[in-house]
Design an enzyme around this catalytic site. Sequence first.
Site, PDB file in Angstrom:
ATOM      1  N   LYS A  20      36.887  41.323  34.944  1.00  8.95           N
ATOM      2  CA  LYS A  20      37.828  40.778  35.925  1.00  8.95           C
ATOM      3  C   LYS A  20      38.446  41.910  36.757  1.00  8.95           C
ATOM      4  O   LYS A  20      38.280  43.098  36.421  1.00  8.95           O
ATOM      5  CB  LYS A  20      38.902  39.981  35.168  1.00  8.95           C
ATOM      6  CG  LYS A  20      38.337  38.730  34.460  1.00  8.95           C
ATOM      7  CD  LYS A  20      39.431  38.025  33.673  1.00  8.95           C
ATOM      8  CE  LYS A  20      38.952  36.710  33.086  1.00  8.95           C
ATOM      9  NZ  LYS A  20      40.044  36.038  32.309  1.00  8.95           N
ATOM     10  N   TYR A  60      36.339  27.491  37.139  1.00  5.71           N
ATOM     11  CA  TYR A  60      37.476  27.070  36.313  1.00  5.71           C
ATOM     12  C   TYR A  60      37.927  25.638  36.643  1.00  5.71           C
ATOM     13  O   TYR A  60      39.125  25.352  36.634  1.00  5.71           O
ATOM     14  CB  TYR A  60      38.651  28.031  36.507  1.00  5.71           C
ATOM     15  CG  TYR A  60      38.538  29.366  35.782  1.00  5.71           C
ATOM     16  CD1 TYR A  60      37.993  29.470  34.492  1.00  5.71           C
ATOM     17  CD2 TYR A  60      39.030  30.537  36.372  1.00  5.71           C
ATOM     18  CE1 TYR A  60      37.924  30.695  33.833  1.00  5.71           C
ATOM     19  CE2 TYR A  60      38.960  31.770  35.709  1.00  5.71           C
ATOM     20  CZ  TYR A  60      38.414  31.837  34.448  1.00  5.71           C
ATOM     21  OH  TYR A  60      38.360  33.053  33.798  1.00  5.71           O
ATOM     22  N   ASN A 123      43.662  39.672  31.140  1.00  5.66           N
ATOM     23  CA  ASN A 123      42.894  39.887  29.903  1.00  5.66           C
ATOM     24  C   ASN A 123      41.490  40.447  30.121  1.00  5.66           C
ATOM     25  O   ASN A 123      40.610  40.294  29.276  1.00  5.66           O
ATOM     26  CB  ASN A 123      42.914  38.629  29.024  1.00  5.66           C
ATOM     27  CG  ASN A 123      42.291  37.428  29.714  1.00  5.66           C
ATOM     28  OD1 ASN A 123      41.825  37.535  30.839  1.00  5.66           O
ATOM     29  ND2 ASN A 123      42.271  36.304  29.025  1.00  5.66           N
ATOM     30  N   HIS A 126      35.810  38.002  31.250  1.00  8.26           N
ATOM     31  CA  HIS A 126      35.409  36.609  31.019  1.00  8.26           C
ATOM     32  C   HIS A 126      34.134  36.590  30.185  1.00  8.26           C
ATOM     33  O   HIS A 126      33.242  37.412  30.387  1.00  8.26           O
ATOM     34  CB  HIS A 126      35.119  35.897  32.350  1.00  8.26           C
ATOM     35  CG  HIS A 126      34.431  34.580  32.144  1.00  8.26           C
ATOM     36  ND1 HIS A 126      35.108  33.446  31.735  1.00  8.26           N
ATOM     37  CD2 HIS A 126      33.121  34.234  32.213  1.00  8.26           C
ATOM     38  CE1 HIS A 126      34.236  32.457  31.592  1.00  8.26           C
ATOM     39  NE2 HIS A 126      33.020  32.906  31.872  1.00  8.26           N
ATOM     40  N   GLU A 137      27.468  28.329  34.247  1.00  8.75           N
ATOM     41  CA  GLU A 137      28.119  29.479  34.886  1.00  8.75           C
ATOM     42  C   GLU A 137      27.091  30.447  35.473  1.00  8.75           C
ATOM     43  O   GLU A 137      27.275  30.971  36.573  1.00  8.75           O
ATOM     44  CB  GLU A 137      29.017  30.197  33.875  1.00  8.75           C
ATOM     45  CG  GLU A 137      30.239  29.358  33.505  1.00  8.75           C
ATOM     46  CD  GLU A 137      31.102  30.000  32.428  1.00  8.75           C
ATOM     47  OE1 GLU A 137      30.782  31.116  31.963  1.00  8.75           O
ATOM     48  OE2 GLU A 137      32.115  29.362  32.047  1.00  8.75           O
TER      49      GLU A 137
HETATM   50  P1  GDP Z   1      38.858  32.304  28.039  1.00 11.09           P
HETATM   51  O1  GDP Z   1      37.619  31.455  27.962  1.00 11.09           O
HETATM   52  O2  GDP Z   1      39.132  33.031  26.742  1.00 11.09           O
HETATM   53  O3  GDP Z   1      38.846  33.255  29.209  1.00 11.09           O
HETATM   54  O4  GDP Z   1      40.106  31.321  28.225  1.00 11.09           O
HETATM   55  P2  GDP Z   1      40.251  29.944  29.067  1.00 11.09           P
HETATM   56  O5  GDP Z   1      38.921  29.438  29.500  1.00 11.09           O
HETATM   57  O6  GDP Z   1      41.117  29.052  28.262  1.00 11.09           O
HETATM   58  O7  GDP Z   1      41.103  30.406  30.326  1.00 11.09           O
HETATM   59  C1  GDP Z   1      40.504  31.098  31.378  1.00 11.09           C
HETATM   60  C2  GDP Z   1      41.402  32.214  31.829  1.00 11.09           C
HETATM   61  O8  GDP Z   1      42.591  31.655  32.391  1.00 11.09           O
HETATM   62  C3  GDP Z   1      41.910  33.146  30.740  1.00 11.09           C
HETATM   63  O9  GDP Z   1      40.974  34.150  30.393  1.00 11.09           O
HETATM   64  C4  GDP Z   1      43.134  33.723  31.402  1.00 11.09           C
HETATM   65  O10 GDP Z   1      42.783  34.730  32.353  1.00 11.09           O
HETATM   66  C5  GDP Z   1      43.676  32.529  32.143  1.00 11.09           C
HETATM   67  N1  GDP Z   1      44.671  31.815  31.360  1.00 11.09           N
HETATM   68  C6  GDP Z   1      44.466  30.938  30.338  1.00 11.09           C
HETATM   69  N2  GDP Z   1      45.634  30.479  29.845  1.00 11.09           N
HETATM   70  C7  GDP Z   1      46.594  31.069  30.579  1.00 11.09           C
HETATM   71  C8  GDP Z   1      48.026  31.006  30.584  1.00 11.09           C
HETATM   72  O11 GDP Z   1      48.634  30.292  29.772  1.00 11.09           O
HETATM   73  N3  GDP Z   1      48.679  31.760  31.504  1.00 11.09           N
HETATM   74  C9  GDP Z   1      48.032  32.546  32.412  1.00 11.09           C
HETATM   75  N4  GDP Z   1      48.742  33.271  33.292  1.00 11.09           N
HETATM   76  N5  GDP Z   1      46.688  32.645  32.441  1.00 11.09           N
HETATM   77  C10 GDP Z   1      45.982  31.916  31.551  1.00 11.09           C
HETATM   78 MG    MG Z   2      36.933  29.899  29.152  1.00 10.37          MG
END
Ligand code: GDP
Ligand code: MG
Length: 159
Positions: A20, A60, A123, A126, A137
Amino acid sequence: YISNTSVKGGIRERTLIAVKPDGVQRRLVGQIIQRFEMRGFQLVGLKMLQVSEELLLQHYTSLCKKPFYPSLLQYMTSGPVVAMVWEGHNVVRSSRMLVGDTNPAEAPPGTIRGDFSIHISRNVIHASDSVEGAQKEIALWFQSSELIEWECCDHGNLY
Ligand code: GDP
Ligand code: MG
C-alpha cells in the site's frame, strides 16, 4: 487466467499482494518481496500503479458502506501501490499468515504487519483472503498478458 491449474491447494494457486502507499513511501517493497521469496513462493506478476477511485471501489466493494471508507479511499490513492501476484501451494492462506491480522495490534512479531505497522489505518500491505477472492482481485488488477507462466529451477526442492 482462471483455470484448473489455480485450484485451491494446487501448486499453481495464486494470490494478489499489494504494498500500500505507506509501504511504498516507507521503502518496504524490497523487504516485503524478500519475505515471499524466502518462503519459496513464485512471483508471476509485478507492477507499480496509482490506484483509481473506480479500481478501489471494485476492490473494496464490501467495505464501501463502512464509515472508514472515505479515509480508506484517501489512503489507498495517496501515492503509488506495488501490486504483485504470487503463486504456490496454499499461497492464499500462507500469505495471510505472513501478513498478519488486519489490526497490527493483533499481528504477531514476525508478520509483515506485526513488524512494520502500528495502526489499522496504515497497515502497509494487502493480501487476498480466499482463493475465490484472489481470482477476482487478480482479474481486476492485472491483464492476463501481465502474468507470466514460468517454472522456477528449484521446484523439485520445494515440492
Ligand atoms: P484485510 O483483508 O486484512 O486488509 O482487512 P479488510 O478486508 O477487513 O479491510 C481492508 C482494509 O481496510 C484494511 O487492510 C485496512 O486498511 C482498512 N480497514 C479495515 N478496517 C478498518 C477500520 O476500522 N478503520 C480504518 N481506518 N481502516 C480499516
Ligand atoms: Mg480484505
